[in-house]
Design a protein around this motif. Structure first.
Motif, PDB file in Angstrom:
ATOM      1  N   GLU A   1      10.324  22.657 -38.498  1.00  0.00           N
ATOM      2  CA  GLU A   1      10.440  23.975 -37.865  1.00  0.00           C
ATOM      3  C   GLU A   1      10.516  23.855 -36.349  1.00  0.00           C
ATOM      4  O   GLU A   1      11.157  24.693 -35.685  1.00  0.00           O
ATOM      5  CB  GLU A   1       9.249  24.842 -38.275  1.00  0.00           C
ATOM      6  CG  GLU A   1       9.401  26.313 -37.965  1.00  0.00           C
ATOM      7  CD  GLU A   1      10.487  26.988 -38.794  1.00  0.00           C
ATOM      8  OE1 GLU A   1      11.197  27.845 -38.229  1.00  0.00           O
ATOM      9  OE2 GLU A   1      10.616  26.664 -39.983  1.00  0.00           O
ATOM     10  N   PHE A   2       9.872  22.841 -35.791  1.00  0.00           N
ATOM     11  CA  PHE A   2       9.896  22.618 -34.343  1.00  0.00           C
ATOM     12  C   PHE A   2      11.315  22.586 -33.795  1.00  0.00           C
ATOM     13  O   PHE A   2      11.578  23.052 -32.677  1.00  0.00           O
ATOM     14  CB  PHE A   2       9.191  21.289 -34.018  1.00  0.00           C
ATOM     15  CG  PHE A   2       9.212  20.919 -32.569  1.00  0.00           C
ATOM     16  CD1 PHE A   2       8.206  21.346 -31.719  1.00  0.00           C
ATOM     17  CD2 PHE A   2      10.236  20.141 -32.036  1.00  0.00           C
ATOM     18  CE1 PHE A   2       8.224  21.016 -30.365  1.00  0.00           C
ATOM     19  CE2 PHE A   2      10.267  19.803 -30.694  1.00  0.00           C
ATOM     20  CZ  PHE A   2       9.248  20.245 -29.854  1.00  0.00           C
TER      21      PHE A   2
ATOM     22  N   THR B   1      -5.684  19.126 -20.891  1.00  0.00           N
ATOM     23  CA  THR B   1      -5.595  20.548 -20.550  1.00  0.00           C
ATOM     24  C   THR B   1      -4.152  21.005 -20.352  1.00  0.00           C
ATOM     25  O   THR B   1      -3.903  22.189 -20.125  1.00  0.00           O
ATOM     26  CB  THR B   1      -6.405  20.858 -19.284  1.00  0.00           C
ATOM     27  OG1 THR B   1      -5.939  20.023 -18.215  1.00  0.00           O
ATOM     28  CG2 THR B   1      -7.883  20.583 -19.528  1.00  0.00           C
ATOM     29  N   SER B   2      -3.211  20.063 -20.419  1.00  0.00           N
ATOM     30  CA  SER B   2      -1.801  20.437 -20.335  1.00  0.00           C
ATOM     31  C   SER B   2      -0.961  19.370 -21.024  1.00  0.00           C
ATOM     32  O   SER B   2      -1.390  18.228 -21.206  1.00  0.00           O
ATOM     33  CB  SER B   2      -1.342  20.606 -18.880  1.00  0.00           C
ATOM     34  OG  SER B   2      -1.371  19.365 -18.202  1.00  0.00           O
ATOM     35  N   THR B   3       0.238  19.765 -21.409  1.00  0.00           N
ATOM     36  CA  THR B   3       1.228  18.855 -21.958  1.00  0.00           C
ATOM     37  C   THR B   3       2.587  19.463 -21.623  1.00  0.00           C
ATOM     38  O   THR B   3       2.691  20.224 -20.683  1.00  0.00           O
ATOM     39  CB  THR B   3       1.021  18.635 -23.475  1.00  0.00           C
ATOM     40  OG1 THR B   3       1.937  17.633 -23.935  1.00  0.00           O
ATOM     41  CG2 THR B   3       1.219  19.909 -24.276  1.00  0.00           C
ATOM     42  N   GLY B   4       3.615  19.135 -22.367  1.00  0.00           N
ATOM     43  CA  GLY B   4       4.906  19.725 -22.026  1.00  0.00           C
ATOM     44  C   GLY B   4       6.029  19.202 -22.896  1.00  0.00           C
ATOM     45  O   GLY B   4       5.800  18.637 -23.970  1.00  0.00           O
ATOM     46  N   VAL B   5       7.239  19.426 -22.425  1.00  0.00           N
ATOM     47  CA  VAL B   5       8.449  18.978 -23.116  1.00  0.00           C
ATOM     48  C   VAL B   5       9.317  18.220 -22.124  1.00  0.00           C
ATOM     49  O   VAL B   5       9.445  18.628 -20.966  1.00  0.00           O
ATOM     50  CB  VAL B   5       9.243  20.173 -23.687  1.00  0.00           C
ATOM     51  CG1 VAL B   5      10.537  19.695 -24.343  1.00  0.00           C
ATOM     52  CG2 VAL B   5       8.405  20.954 -24.690  1.00  0.00           C
ATOM     53  N   THR B   6       9.887  17.120 -22.591  1.00  0.00           N
ATOM     54  CA  THR B   6      10.829  16.343 -21.779  1.00  0.00           C
ATOM     55  C   THR B   6      12.147  16.214 -22.534  1.00  0.00           C
ATOM     56  O   THR B   6      12.153  15.911 -23.721  1.00  0.00           O
ATOM     57  CB  THR B   6      10.290  14.926 -21.495  1.00  0.00           C
ATOM     58  OG1 THR B   6       9.011  15.015 -20.867  1.00  0.00           O
ATOM     59  CG2 THR B   6      11.246  14.148 -20.597  1.00  0.00           C
ATOM     60  N   ILE B   7      13.244  16.471 -21.855  1.00  0.00           N
ATOM     61  CA  ILE B   7      14.569  16.157 -22.390  1.00  0.00           C
ATOM     62  C   ILE B   7      15.024  14.870 -21.737  1.00  0.00           C
ATOM     63  O   ILE B   7      14.981  14.731 -20.509  1.00  0.00           O
ATOM     64  CB  ILE B   7      15.581  17.284 -22.132  1.00  0.00           C
ATOM     65  CG1 ILE B   7      15.168  18.555 -22.909  1.00  0.00           C
ATOM     66  CG2 ILE B   7      16.992  16.847 -22.553  1.00  0.00           C
ATOM     67  CD1 ILE B   7      16.100  19.720 -22.724  1.00  0.00           C
ATOM     68  N   MET B   8      15.415  13.904 -22.562  1.00  0.00           N
ATOM     69  CA  MET B   8      15.758  12.583 -22.051  1.00  0.00           C
ATOM     70  C   MET B   8      16.997  12.049 -22.747  1.00  0.00           C
ATOM     71  O   MET B   8      17.344  12.483 -23.851  1.00  0.00           O
ATOM     72  CB  MET B   8      14.598  11.617 -22.308  1.00  0.00           C
ATOM     73  CG  MET B   8      14.319  11.425 -23.779  1.00  0.00           C
ATOM     74  SD  MET B   8      13.062  10.197 -24.107  1.00  0.00           S
ATOM     75  CE  MET B   8      13.004  10.293 -25.906  1.00  0.00           C
ATOM     76  N   TYR B   9      17.650  11.108 -22.090  1.00  0.00           N
ATOM     77  CA  TYR B   9      18.694  10.339 -22.757  1.00  0.00           C
ATOM     78  C   TYR B   9      18.028   9.368 -23.716  1.00  0.00           C
ATOM     79  O   TYR B   9      16.971   8.800 -23.425  1.00  0.00           O
ATOM     80  CB  TYR B   9      19.539   9.569 -21.739  1.00  0.00           C
ATOM     81  CG  TYR B   9      20.541  10.425 -21.009  1.00  0.00           C
ATOM     82  CD1 TYR B   9      21.614  10.994 -21.686  1.00  0.00           C
ATOM     83  CD2 TYR B   9      20.413  10.658 -19.636  1.00  0.00           C
ATOM     84  CE1 TYR B   9      22.543  11.784 -21.015  1.00  0.00           C
ATOM     85  CE2 TYR B   9      21.335  11.449 -18.958  1.00  0.00           C
ATOM     86  CZ  TYR B   9      22.395  12.016 -19.668  1.00  0.00           C
ATOM     87  OH  TYR B   9      23.303  12.803 -19.000  1.00  0.00           O
ATOM     88  N   MET B  10      18.642   9.170 -24.866  1.00  0.00           N
ATOM     89  CA  MET B  10      18.076   8.269 -25.850  1.00  0.00           C
ATOM     90  C   MET B  10      18.533   6.842 -25.596  1.00  0.00           C
ATOM     91  O   MET B  10      19.679   6.590 -25.208  1.00  0.00           O
ATOM     92  CB  MET B  10      18.461   8.710 -27.257  1.00  0.00           C
ATOM     93  CG  MET B  10      17.980  10.113 -27.586  1.00  0.00           C
ATOM     94  SD  MET B  10      18.193  10.549 -29.312  1.00  0.00           S
ATOM     95  CE  MET B  10      16.879   9.584 -30.057  1.00  0.00           C
TER      96      MET B  10
ATOM     97  N   SER C   1       7.789  24.215 -29.133  1.00  0.00           N
ATOM     98  CA  SER C   1       9.085  24.423 -29.778  1.00  0.00           C
ATOM     99  C   SER C   1       9.918  25.430 -29.003  1.00  0.00           C
ATOM    100  O   SER C   1      11.101  25.205 -28.708  1.00  0.00           O
ATOM    101  CB  SER C   1       8.874  24.892 -31.213  1.00  0.00           C
ATOM    102  OG  SER C   1      10.091  25.250 -31.818  1.00  0.00           O
ATOM    103  N   ALA C   2       9.298  26.560 -28.653  1.00  0.00           N
ATOM    104  CA  ALA C   2       9.999  27.589 -27.876  1.00  0.00           C
ATOM    105  C   ALA C   2      10.349  27.087 -26.477  1.00  0.00           C
ATOM    106  O   ALA C   2      11.451  27.337 -25.968  1.00  0.00           O
ATOM    107  CB  ALA C   2       9.137  28.847 -27.788  1.00  0.00           C
ATOM    108  N   ALA C   3       9.411  26.361 -25.856  1.00  0.00           N
ATOM    109  CA  ALA C   3       9.662  25.831 -24.503  1.00  0.00           C
ATOM    110  C   ALA C   3      10.782  24.807 -24.514  1.00  0.00           C
ATOM    111  O   ALA C   3      11.596  24.744 -23.586  1.00  0.00           O
ATOM    112  CB  ALA C   3       8.381  25.209 -23.947  1.00  0.00           C
ATOM    113  N   GLY C   4      10.841  23.988 -25.569  1.00  0.00           N
ATOM    114  CA  GLY C   4      11.898  22.988 -25.671  1.00  0.00           C
ATOM    115  C   GLY C   4      13.271  23.624 -25.803  1.00  0.00           C
ATOM    116  O   GLY C   4      14.251  23.158 -25.212  1.00  0.00           O
ATOM    117  N   ALA C   5      13.342  24.700 -26.596  1.00  0.00           N
ATOM    118  CA  ALA C   5      14.615  25.406 -26.754  1.00  0.00           C
ATOM    119  C   ALA C   5      15.064  26.025 -25.436  1.00  0.00           C
ATOM    120  O   ALA C   5      16.244  25.965 -25.068  1.00  0.00           O
ATOM    121  CB  ALA C   5      14.483  26.477 -27.834  1.00  0.00           C
ATOM    122  N   GLN C   6      14.124  26.632 -24.709  1.00  0.00           N
ATOM    123  CA  GLN C   6      14.460  27.238 -23.421  1.00  0.00           C
ATOM    124  C   GLN C   6      14.873  26.179 -22.410  1.00  0.00           C
ATOM    125  O   GLN C   6      15.821  26.372 -21.632  1.00  0.00           O
ATOM    126  CB  GLN C   6      13.271  28.032 -22.877  1.00  0.00           C
ATOM    127  CG  GLN C   6      13.546  28.775 -21.577  1.00  0.00           C
ATOM    128  CD  GLN C   6      14.662  29.794 -21.699  1.00  0.00           C
ATOM    129  OE1 GLN C   6      14.645  30.635 -22.599  1.00  0.00           O
ATOM    130  NE2 GLN C   6      15.638  29.744 -20.790  1.00  0.00           N
TER     131      GLN C   6
END
Length: 311
Positions: free
Chosen positions: A10-11, A130-139, A170-175
């Motif tokens: 679902e993510f 207390t925090s984490t996040g999303v990273t978009i990277m080249y594979m 999931s929502a943050a990654g899509a945005q």
């Protein structure tokens, strides 16, 4: 622009929706894990990503092993300009990474290089971050080692669990994907190499990590319970019976003289248990073979008394 999307749970669904709705893109194929038996009846069930792809009439590939030559050839025939992945579940071999002219990018649920691997959300919550996040990277060929394209940070609150952070990330990654696509497609990306010496790994949660060690501080156990909710769940044993522990109140650290694992009080608020440092109040648990229930309800059933020890 021809895009192949790879994802399974679902993510990954919101990211696929972003691509489907992006006017400059045609999603020419979706790659996801094979259908698996689910539930007590072991019904063969499609992945959430497959279900979303079918809604939009997108061809779906479900190779058991992506590196097999016939699977690679199927991908090559789709002629993608870019491959986008999110929680796909298999490492892309070099033969696949070489197919799209714009490369392969991945939406990863952590701030790399922290929490490379398959369970970044679980480990962030279990470790009390207390925090984490999303990273978009080249594979790249390594495990989450590619150059970073963009990232976004999110707070982890006291009321958050792996389940709530799963939805937020999931929502943050899509945005983030939506915000990154214009520069990516226009060739304006300035990717940044990861600091490999600072890498932290987050392998899939083991059975041993699910068991509660009452000699640990209460605050650590509170983080463990949050980090394993909604699955696979933290557990303890009592009278030879497994008890899943689903939620606890945030503890105040203090030294206690009781043996760790000892029930020191029972009230409408829950079951108070001594730990290596402080008291942990269990508010929701689940006996084996039964539904989850309020801890007070379980205790007031008459079987659990002060002085009982969890192991």
């Amino acid at each position: 622009m021809r895009i192949v999307f790879m994802g399974t749970p679902e993510f990954a669904v919101p990211a696929l929706q972003v691509l489907v709705n992006y006017s400059a893109i045609e999603v020419v194929g979706v790659v996801t894990q094979p259908d698996r038996p689910v539930g007590r009846k072991r019904l063969l069930t499609p992945t959430p990503v497959k279900e979303e792809a079918i809604k939009h009439g997108i061809p779906v590939l479900q190779p058991e092993k992506l590196r097999r030559p016939e699977s690679v050839e199927e991908l090559r025939e789709l002629q993608p300009d870019l491959i986008v992945t999110a929680a796909y579940g298999q490492i892309l071999p070099k033969s696949v990474l070489a197919i799209p002219r714009l490369g392969c990018i991945n939406i990863h649920a952590s701030l790399l290089p922290r929490y490379r691997g398959g369970a970044p959300i679980h480990h962030a919550v279990m470790n009390g971050d207390t925090s984490t996040g999303v990273t978009i990277m080249y594979m790249a060929e390594g495990l989450d080692t590619g150059d970073m394209i963009s990232s976004v940070e999110l707070a982890i609150g006291d009321s958050d669990t792996t389940g709530t952070m799963f939805n937020k990330l999931s929502a943050a990654g899509a945005q983030l994907l939506l915000d990154t696509l214009p520069d990516l497609l226009a060739g304006r990306i300035q990717a940044v190499a990861q600091n490999h010496e600072a890498a932290v790994y987050s392998p899939n949660v083991s059975r041993e990590q699910e068991r509660i060690d009452w000699s640990r501080p209460a605050i650590s156990l509170w983080n463990q319970v949050r980090g394993l909710n909604p699955r696979p769940g933290a557990y303890t044993t009592w009278n030879g019976e497994v008890l899943k522990i689903w939620s606890c109140d945030k503890p105040n650290q203090s030294e206690v003289a009781n043996t760790p694992g000892t029930v020191v009080a029972i009230s409408e608020q829950g079951i108070q248990v001594a730990t290596g440092a402080g008291i942990l109040t269990i508010t929701e648990l689940q006996p084996a073979g039964k539904k989850a229930m309020q801890a007070a309800q379980f205790a007031l059933g008459g079987r659990l008394v002060v002085g009982t020890t969890f192991v």
